[in-house]
Design a protein around this motif. Structure first.
Motif, PDB file in Angstrom:
ATOM      1  N   ALA A  54     -23.926  47.852 -19.616  1.00 44.81           N
ATOM      2  CA  ALA A  54     -23.752  47.547 -18.186  1.00 44.81           C
ATOM      3  C   ALA A  54     -23.444  46.069 -17.979  1.00 44.81           C
ATOM      4  CB  ALA A  54     -25.001  47.959 -17.409  1.00 44.81           C
ATOM      5  N   CYS A  55     -24.142  45.207 -18.702  1.00 43.72           N
ATOM      6  CA  CYS A  55     -23.905  43.762 -18.575  1.00 43.72           C
ATOM      7  C   CYS A  55     -22.534  43.374 -19.120  1.00 43.72           C
ATOM      8  CB  CYS A  55     -25.026  42.972 -19.231  1.00 43.72           C
ATOM      9  SG  CYS A  55     -26.590  43.078 -18.314  1.00 43.72           S
ATOM     10  N   ASP A  56     -22.063  44.060 -20.153  1.00 43.45           N
ATOM     11  CA  ASP A  56     -20.700  43.822 -20.644  1.00 43.45           C
ATOM     12  C   ASP A  56     -19.678  44.213 -19.571  1.00 43.45           C
ATOM     13  OD1 ASP A  56     -21.662  42.881 -23.062  1.00 43.45           O
ATOM     14  OD2 ASP A  56     -21.098  44.665 -24.215  1.00 43.45           O
ATOM     15  N   PHE A  57     -19.884  45.376 -18.938  1.00 44.41           N
ATOM     16  CA  PHE A  57     -18.975  45.760 -17.846  1.00 44.41           C
ATOM     17  C   PHE A  57     -19.055  44.748 -16.711  1.00 44.41           C
ATOM     18  CE2 PHE A  57     -18.739  50.233 -19.544  1.00 44.41           C
ATOM     19  CZ  PHE A  57     -17.353  50.284 -19.617  1.00 44.41           C
ATOM     20  N   HIS A  61     -15.963  42.462 -15.445  1.00 40.91           N
ATOM     21  CA  HIS A  61     -15.585  43.106 -14.184  1.00 40.91           C
ATOM     22  C   HIS A  61     -14.341  42.475 -13.566  1.00 40.91           C
ATOM     23  CE1 HIS A  61     -15.948  44.059  -9.834  1.00 40.91           C
ATOM     24  NE2 HIS A  61     -16.217  45.256 -10.328  1.00 40.91           N
ATOM     25  N   LYS A  62     -14.266  41.157 -13.582  1.00 41.31           N
ATOM     26  CA  LYS A  62     -13.108  40.465 -12.994  1.00 41.31           C
ATOM     27  C   LYS A  62     -11.814  40.885 -13.696  1.00 41.31           C
ATOM     28  CE  LYS A  62     -11.633  35.891 -11.495  1.00 41.31           C
ATOM     29  NZ  LYS A  62     -10.485  35.377 -12.198  1.00 41.31           N
ATOM     30  N   GLY A  63     -11.849  40.988 -15.011  1.00 41.98           N
ATOM     31  CA  GLY A  63     -10.665  41.412 -15.761  1.00 41.98           C
ATOM     32  C   GLY A  63     -10.216  42.818 -15.397  1.00 41.98           C
ATOM     33  N   PHE A  64     -11.190  43.724 -15.237  1.00 35.80           N
ATOM     34  CA  PHE A  64     -10.853  45.088 -14.817  1.00 35.80           C
ATOM     35  C   PHE A  64     -10.274  45.076 -13.403  1.00 35.80           C
ATOM     36  CE2 PHE A  64     -13.908  46.242 -18.212  1.00 35.80           C
ATOM     37  CZ  PHE A  64     -13.161  47.200 -18.878  1.00 35.80           C
ATOM     38  N   SER A  65     -10.912  44.317 -12.504  1.00 35.53           N
ATOM     39  CA  SER A  65     -10.442  44.248 -11.109  1.00 35.53           C
ATOM     40  C   SER A  65      -9.012  43.745 -11.026  1.00 35.53           C
ATOM     41  CB  SER A  65     -11.356  43.336 -10.282  1.00 35.53           C
ATOM     42  OG  SER A  65     -12.620  43.920 -10.131  1.00 35.53           O
ATOM     43  N   GLU A  66      -8.698  42.727 -11.841  1.00 31.38           N
ATOM     44  CA  GLU A  66      -7.339  42.176 -11.846  1.00 31.38           C
ATOM     45  C   GLU A  66      -6.318  43.206 -12.301  1.00 31.38           C
ATOM     46  OE1 GLU A  66      -7.919  38.722 -14.299  1.00 31.38           O
ATOM     47  OE2 GLU A  66      -8.673  37.522 -12.616  1.00 31.38           O
ATOM     48  N   LYS A 144     -20.235  53.304 -29.455  1.00 28.32           N
ATOM     49  CA  LYS A 144     -21.097  52.239 -29.958  1.00 28.32           C
ATOM     50  C   LYS A 144     -20.871  51.060 -29.009  1.00 28.32           C
ATOM     51  CE  LYS A 144     -22.347  54.504 -33.641  1.00 28.32           C
ATOM     52  NZ  LYS A 144     -23.101  55.654 -33.164  1.00 28.32           N
ATOM     53  N   VAL A 145     -21.941  50.471 -28.504  1.00 28.56           N
ATOM     54  CA  VAL A 145     -21.844  49.494 -27.425  1.00 28.56           C
ATOM     55  C   VAL A 145     -21.100  48.226 -27.818  1.00 28.56           C
ATOM     56  CG1 VAL A 145     -23.198  47.999 -25.901  1.00 28.56           C
ATOM     57  CG2 VAL A 145     -23.882  50.378 -26.236  1.00 28.56           C
ATOM     58  N   ASN A 146     -21.403  47.660 -28.973  1.00 29.80           N
ATOM     59  CA  ASN A 146     -20.819  46.365 -29.342  1.00 29.80           C
ATOM     60  C   ASN A 146     -19.297  46.423 -29.411  1.00 29.80           C
ATOM     61  OD1 ASN A 146     -23.329  45.238 -29.438  1.00 29.80           O
ATOM     62  ND2 ASN A 146     -23.529  45.358 -31.664  1.00 29.80           N
ATOM     63  N   GLY A 147     -18.651  45.626 -28.574  1.00 30.70           N
ATOM     64  CA  GLY A 147     -17.192  45.532 -28.562  1.00 30.70           C
ATOM     65  C   GLY A 147     -16.497  46.600 -27.748  1.00 30.70           C
ATOM     66  N   HIS A 148     -17.242  47.573 -27.248  1.00 32.19           N
ATOM     67  CA  HIS A 148     -16.607  48.697 -26.556  1.00 32.19           C
ATOM     68  C   HIS A 148     -15.917  48.291 -25.248  1.00 32.19           C
ATOM     69  CE1 HIS A 148     -15.728  52.520 -24.821  1.00 32.19           C
ATOM     70  NE2 HIS A 148     -16.542  52.279 -23.815  1.00 32.19           N
ATOM     71  N   VAL A 149     -16.574  47.495 -24.427  1.00 27.79           N
ATOM     72  CA  VAL A 149     -16.000  47.130 -23.128  1.00 27.79           C
ATOM     73  C   VAL A 149     -14.719  46.327 -23.312  1.00 27.79           C
ATOM     74  CG1 VAL A 149     -16.413  45.838 -20.994  1.00 27.79           C
ATOM     75  CG2 VAL A 149     -18.203  47.332 -21.920  1.00 27.79           C
ATOM     76  N   GLU A 150     -14.713  45.428 -24.281  1.00 25.11           N
ATOM     77  CA  GLU A 150     -13.504  44.661 -24.568  1.00 25.11           C
ATOM     78  C   GLU A 150     -12.364  45.593 -24.997  1.00 25.11           C
ATOM     79  OE1 GLU A 150     -16.595  44.041 -25.721  1.00 25.11           O
ATOM     80  OE2 GLU A 150     -16.865  41.930 -26.181  1.00 25.11           O
ATOM     81  N   GLU A 151     -12.706  46.615 -25.795  1.00 29.38           N
ATOM     82  CA  GLU A 151     -11.702  47.589 -26.241  1.00 29.38           C
ATOM     83  C   GLU A 151     -11.133  48.368 -25.053  1.00 29.38           C
ATOM     84  OE1 GLU A 151     -11.343  51.392 -29.317  1.00 29.38           O
ATOM     85  OE2 GLU A 151     -13.274  50.395 -29.088  1.00 29.38           O
TER      86      GLU A 151
END
Length: 161
Positions: A54-57, A61-66, A144-151
């Motif tokens: 959740a904290c990674d998202f 968040h700004k990157g996703f919003s853009e 797996k959480v590590n690196g997932h949001v960036e992916e």
């Protein structure tokens, strides 16, 4: 909504649903047509892996919003639990209550799990990407959480922007 054991498939229209969000409003997936949607399922508020995710998202968040992308988190936790989770970690996106796990079943992430020798039903961490037309265009299961949001952000940047 009827969870008739259909399973979602990449390249098909994502099944619509309606759940209550942390702000008390009823939210439908179809409310977000015209935007990309990250739909992520997670087991439980305030647990270490779910908090990290959740904290990674939140941090991306700004990157996703853009990229015109909305983030929706889903777990079986209560409205009160979601509110506390959002307040404690300043999450800038909606968390949806799936306390009867109907949407989790619809997306085939309600699974038999084992932990310390005990078996129980629960959410298998997964993320789905739905494009502006409502099509399911990518999925990650058994995340797996590590690196997932960036992916996930990289996928949207390269394929949906």
């Amino acid at each position: 909504m009827e969870a008739d054991r259909m399973s979602v498939k990449v390249g098909e229209l994502a099944p619509d649903f309606e759940l209550v969000s942390n702000n008390g409003d009823m939210v439908k997936l179809s409310d977000f047509r015209g935007k990309n949607v990250i739909l992520y399922f997670y087991p439980k508020d305030m647990t270490p892996g779910c908090t990290t995710e959740a904290c990674d998202f939140r941090d991306y968040h700004k990157g996703f919003s853009e990229l015109d992308t909305v983030i929706l988190g889903i777990s079986p936790d209560s409205l009160e639990s979601h509110k506390k989770f959002i307040e404690k970690y300043e999450l800038p996106f909606l968390l949806l209550v799936d306390d009867e796990h109907k949407v989790a079943e619809l997306y085939d992430v309600w699974k038999l799990k084992k932990n310390f020798g005990k078996e129980y039903m629960g959410i298998e961490r997964a993320t789905f990407v739905i494009n502006k037309e409502g099509m399911l265009v990518n999925e990650w299961r058994k995340v797996k959480v590590n690196g997932h949001v960036e992916e996930a952000l990289k996928y949207i940047r390269e394929n949906l922007s």
